[in-house]
Design a protein around this motif. Structure first.
Motif, PDB file in Angstrom:
ATOM      1  N   ALA A 123       0.826  -1.207   0.000  1.00  0.00           N
ATOM      2  CA  ALA A 123       0.000   0.000   0.000  1.00  0.00           C
ATOM      3  C   ALA A 123       0.859   1.257   0.000  1.00  0.00           C
ATOM      4  O   ALA A 123       0.573   2.226  -0.722  1.00  0.00           O
ATOM      5  CB  ALA A 123      -0.938  -0.009   1.203  1.00  0.00           C
ATOM      6  N   ILE A 124       1.911   1.255   0.786  1.00  0.00           N
ATOM      7  CA  ILE A 124       2.809   2.421   0.827  1.00  0.00           C
ATOM      8  C   ILE A 124       3.499   2.604  -0.520  1.00  0.00           C
ATOM      9  O   ILE A 124       3.608   3.725  -1.043  1.00  0.00           O
ATOM     10  CB  ILE A 124       3.836   2.258   1.966  1.00  0.00           C
ATOM     11  CG1 ILE A 124       3.115   2.294   3.324  1.00  0.00           C
ATOM     12  CG2 ILE A 124       4.885   3.354   1.906  1.00  0.00           C
ATOM     13  CD1 ILE A 124       4.014   1.992   4.495  1.00  0.00           C
ATOM     14  N   GLU A 162       1.008   3.907  -3.059  1.00  0.00           N
ATOM     15  CA  GLU A 162       0.711   5.330  -2.886  1.00  0.00           C
ATOM     16  C   GLU A 162       1.791   6.207  -3.506  1.00  0.00           C
ATOM     17  O   GLU A 162       1.504   7.287  -4.021  1.00  0.00           O
ATOM     18  CB  GLU A 162       0.562   5.645  -1.400  1.00  0.00           C
ATOM     19  CG  GLU A 162       0.096   7.058  -1.125  1.00  0.00           C
ATOM     20  CD  GLU A 162      -0.163   7.308   0.345  1.00  0.00           C
ATOM     21  OE1 GLU A 162      -0.708   8.374   0.685  1.00  0.00           O
ATOM     22  OE2 GLU A 162       0.185   6.431   1.159  1.00  0.00           O
ATOM     23  N   ARG A 163       3.019   5.730  -3.482  1.00  0.00           N
ATOM     24  CA  ARG A 163       4.109   6.510  -4.091  1.00  0.00           C
ATOM     25  C   ARG A 163       4.117   6.375  -5.611  1.00  0.00           C
ATOM     26  O   ARG A 163       4.441   7.334  -6.321  1.00  0.00           O
ATOM     27  CB  ARG A 163       5.452   6.062  -3.511  1.00  0.00           C
ATOM     28  CG  ARG A 163       5.603   6.368  -2.026  1.00  0.00           C
ATOM     29  CD  ARG A 163       6.971   5.960  -1.522  1.00  0.00           C
ATOM     30  NE  ARG A 163       7.138   6.270  -0.110  1.00  0.00           N
ATOM     31  CZ  ARG A 163       7.497   7.456   0.360  1.00  0.00           C
ATOM     32  NH1 ARG A 163       7.742   8.444  -0.488  1.00  0.00           N
ATOM     33  NH2 ARG A 163       7.621   7.663   1.651  1.00  0.00           N
ATOM     34  N   PRO A 166      -0.157   7.937  -6.948  1.00  0.00           N
ATOM     35  CA  PRO A 166      -0.782   8.770  -5.908  1.00  0.00           C
ATOM     36  C   PRO A 166      -2.193   9.226  -6.237  1.00  0.00           C
ATOM     37  O   PRO A 166      -2.845   9.847  -5.390  1.00  0.00           O
ATOM     38  CB  PRO A 166       0.175   9.968  -5.827  1.00  0.00           C
ATOM     39  CG  PRO A 166       0.834  10.032  -7.159  1.00  0.00           C
ATOM     40  CD  PRO A 166       0.959   8.620  -7.628  1.00  0.00           C
ATOM     41  N   ARG A 215      -4.747   7.421  -6.509  1.00  0.00           N
ATOM     42  CA  ARG A 215      -5.719   6.506  -5.905  1.00  0.00           C
ATOM     43  C   ARG A 215      -5.514   6.447  -4.395  1.00  0.00           C
ATOM     44  O   ARG A 215      -5.230   5.383  -3.832  1.00  0.00           O
ATOM     45  CB  ARG A 215      -5.588   5.111  -6.510  1.00  0.00           C
ATOM     46  CG  ARG A 215      -5.887   5.055  -8.004  1.00  0.00           C
ATOM     47  CD  ARG A 215      -5.800   3.643  -8.515  1.00  0.00           C
ATOM     48  NE  ARG A 215      -6.124   3.564  -9.928  1.00  0.00           N
ATOM     49  CZ  ARG A 215      -6.131   2.443 -10.634  1.00  0.00           C
ATOM     50  NH1 ARG A 215      -5.827   1.292 -10.030  1.00  0.00           N
ATOM     51  NH2 ARG A 215      -6.435   2.459 -11.921  1.00  0.00           N
ATOM     52  N   PRO A 216      -5.680   7.560  -3.711  1.00  0.00           N
ATOM     53  CA  PRO A 216      -5.391   7.560  -2.267  1.00  0.00           C
ATOM     54  C   PRO A 216      -6.332   6.683  -1.467  1.00  0.00           C
ATOM     55  O   PRO A 216      -5.925   6.061  -0.472  1.00  0.00           O
ATOM     56  CB  PRO A 216      -5.548   9.047  -1.892  1.00  0.00           C
ATOM     57  CG  PRO A 216      -6.452   9.614  -2.937  1.00  0.00           C
ATOM     58  CD  PRO A 216      -6.133   8.875  -4.195  1.00  0.00           C
ATOM     59  N   TRP A 227      -5.188   2.939  -1.555  1.00  0.00           N
ATOM     60  CA  TRP A 227      -3.978   2.623  -0.797  1.00  0.00           C
ATOM     61  C   TRP A 227      -4.188   2.809   0.708  1.00  0.00           C
ATOM     62  O   TRP A 227      -3.672   2.008   1.503  1.00  0.00           O
ATOM     63  CB  TRP A 227      -2.814   3.481  -1.280  1.00  0.00           C
ATOM     64  CG  TRP A 227      -2.589   3.380  -2.756  1.00  0.00           C
ATOM     65  CD1 TRP A 227      -2.532   4.405  -3.653  1.00  0.00           C
ATOM     66  CD2 TRP A 227      -2.390   2.179  -3.523  1.00  0.00           C
ATOM     67  NE1 TRP A 227      -2.325   3.926  -4.925  1.00  0.00           N
ATOM     68  CE2 TRP A 227      -2.223   2.571  -4.876  1.00  0.00           C
ATOM     69  CE3 TRP A 227      -2.343   0.831  -3.200  1.00  0.00           C
ATOM     70  CZ2 TRP A 227      -2.022   1.656  -5.896  1.00  0.00           C
ATOM     71  CZ3 TRP A 227      -2.146  -0.085  -4.218  1.00  0.00           C
ATOM     72  CH2 TRP A 227      -1.981   0.323  -5.538  1.00  0.00           C
ATOM     73  N   SER A 228      -4.941   3.831   1.107  1.00  0.00           N
ATOM     74  CA  SER A 228      -5.185   4.019   2.537  1.00  0.00           C
ATOM     75  C   SER A 228      -6.025   2.872   3.092  1.00  0.00           C
ATOM     76  O   SER A 228      -5.765   2.372   4.199  1.00  0.00           O
ATOM     77  CB  SER A 228      -5.877   5.357   2.785  1.00  0.00           C
ATOM     78  OG  SER A 228      -7.137   5.406   2.137  1.00  0.00           O
ATOM     79  N   SER A 286       0.146  11.271   6.420  1.00  0.00           N
ATOM     80  CA  SER A 286      -0.550  11.125   5.147  1.00  0.00           C
ATOM     81  C   SER A 286      -2.012  11.541   5.204  1.00  0.00           C
ATOM     82  O   SER A 286      -2.687  11.543   4.176  1.00  0.00           O
ATOM     83  CB  SER A 286      -0.476   9.658   4.684  1.00  0.00           C
ATOM     84  OG  SER A 286      -1.124   8.811   5.609  1.00  0.00           O
ATOM     85  N   ASN A 308      -4.305   9.811   6.776  1.00  0.00           N
ATOM     86  CA  ASN A 308      -5.102   8.587   6.827  1.00  0.00           C
ATOM     87  C   ASN A 308      -5.717   8.476   8.225  1.00  0.00           C
ATOM     88  O   ASN A 308      -5.101   7.982   9.168  1.00  0.00           O
ATOM     89  CB  ASN A 308      -4.209   7.381   6.537  1.00  0.00           C
ATOM     90  CG  ASN A 308      -4.998   6.089   6.413  1.00  0.00           C
ATOM     91  OD1 ASN A 308      -6.117   5.974   6.893  1.00  0.00           O
ATOM     92  ND2 ASN A 308      -4.404   5.104   5.753  1.00  0.00           N
TER      93      ASN A 308
END
Length: 363
Positions: free
Chosen positions: A236-237, A240-241, A244, A246-247, A250-251, A300, A302
């Motif tokens: 997920a991390i 996200e990188r 980005p 699709r926050p 990934w969160s 982030s 989250n």
């Protein structure tokens, strides 16, 4: 409705900043929108509940008079009730009453499930009851996809979870076929862009992965569960990188990975009965993971990870205290060391924050 609310919130801020909407106008729009959501949401919720009650009423009435009816009449009543529900749903949908249409679809799905049970009784069919539940779930999935009904899809997932748990308990082993209908329903959630459904899929999959710790390796595979949770968090991390845009994806994945890893660590600490030094090491790892989750949530934005970190930290501390209450000296020493470590981390975080702040200009 929820996606519309989120979009209108963003648009109102942009319109106000551009001067197109006055602050008073923005307030009036939000109040009107909130009023409509409360009223319509209550009506839709009551419609769903009424569909459930009516479905049980129909099945109870038919079951009570089942033996006195000819078979052709029984089948005709079930088919008429089933297609009547779907026809009513189509009529309501054309009038823009989406919530009531979903309630009618859910009523049809309920009648379909009752029909399966009654027909099997009528023709004296014998077999595994869980198979009937799976057939019911298939009907709910088909109705949800064909009629674009999110409540029907949610009910399908609930039925599949029940089916999977029942079969796992009956066979006393990992029930891998659960993943097939789970994947089909999850794909339907994604196709309809229904975020709550995707969260339901995430919870179902997280529960399945956690259950592996109690089924594989004679019930001692919790370390594998921890590794799986950490792998999901790392993915997920990384995602996200790399992507980005699709926050939410990934969160959500990070939060479910955190839940899986914590469940595995919890089992290793409190179900495996490890030695005291191993227990302390596992507790330190769990607390470190929770602190990292809090840090990531603050960094982030989250909120799910943030609250999971806070709640998990509190639960972990209480569980450690309950586990080591018989050795007060070791308990006090552990909490003292943990408190000093966390205090040190707080000081480091404050120093880093202070360095990152812009310094005031000197005259």
């Amino acid at each position: 409705m929820w996606s519309y609310r989120k979009r209108i919130d963003q648009d109102l801020v942009r319109w106000r900043e551009a001067g197109w909407v006055t602050p008073e106008g923005e307030t009036a729009i939000r109040q009107d929108l909130e009023k409509g959501v409360r009223t319509l949401g209550l009506a839709n919720a009551l419609a769903i509940l009424s569909a459930v009650l009516i479905g049980f009423a129909v099945m109870s009435f038919v079951a009570a008079n089942w033996q006195t009816m000819p078979r052709i009449l029984r089948l005709s009543l079930m088919l008429a009730a089933l297609w009547g529900s779907y026809g009513l749903a189509g009529l309501l949908a054309r009038r823009g009453m989406t919530g009531f249409a979903n309630a009618a679809i859910l009523l049809g799905v309920g009648i379909f499930g009752g029909s399966i049970m009654l027909i099997s009784q009528m023709y004296h069919m014998h077999g595994n009851p869980a198979d009937a539940v799976l057939l019911w779930a298939g009907g709910a999935l088909l109705a949800g996809v064909m009629l674009r009904s999110n409540p029907s899809l949610a009910f399908a997932m609930v039925l599949v979870i029940y089916w999977g748990v029942s079969e796992a308990l009956r066979l006393e082993k990992v029930f891998w076929p659960f993943l097939i209908p789970w994947a089909l329903i999850s794909a339907a959630y994604y196709w309809q862009r229904w975020r709550p459904g995707l969260h339901l899929s995430g919870l179902a999959l997280a529960g399945f992965v956690i259950s592996l710790g109690y089924r594989l390796n004679d019930g001692h595979a919790h370390g594998l569960v921890v590794a799986a949770g950490l792998a999901v968090m790392a993915a997920a991390i990384a995602g996200e990188r790399l992507q980005p845009d699709r926050p939410a994806l990934w969160s959500g994945a990070l939060n479910y990975g955190l839940v899986i890893a914590l469940a595995g660590l919890w089992a290793l600490q409190f179900f495996e009965e490890p030695a005291l030094d191993v227990f302390i090491l596992l507790a330190v790892l769990a607390l470190a993971l929770l602190i990292a989750a809090i840090f990531w949530g603050l960094r982030s934005g989250n909120r799910g990870a943030l609250w999971l970190g806070y709640v998990g930290f509190s639960v972990e501390i209480l569980a450690i205290y309950g586990k080591t209450i018989g050795t007060l000296l070791n308990t006090s020493l552990f909490f003292l060391v943990a408190g000093l470590i966390v205090s040190g981390l707080a000081a480091v975080a404050y120093r880093l924050h202070a360095r990152g702040e812009p310094q005031p200009a000197t005259p």
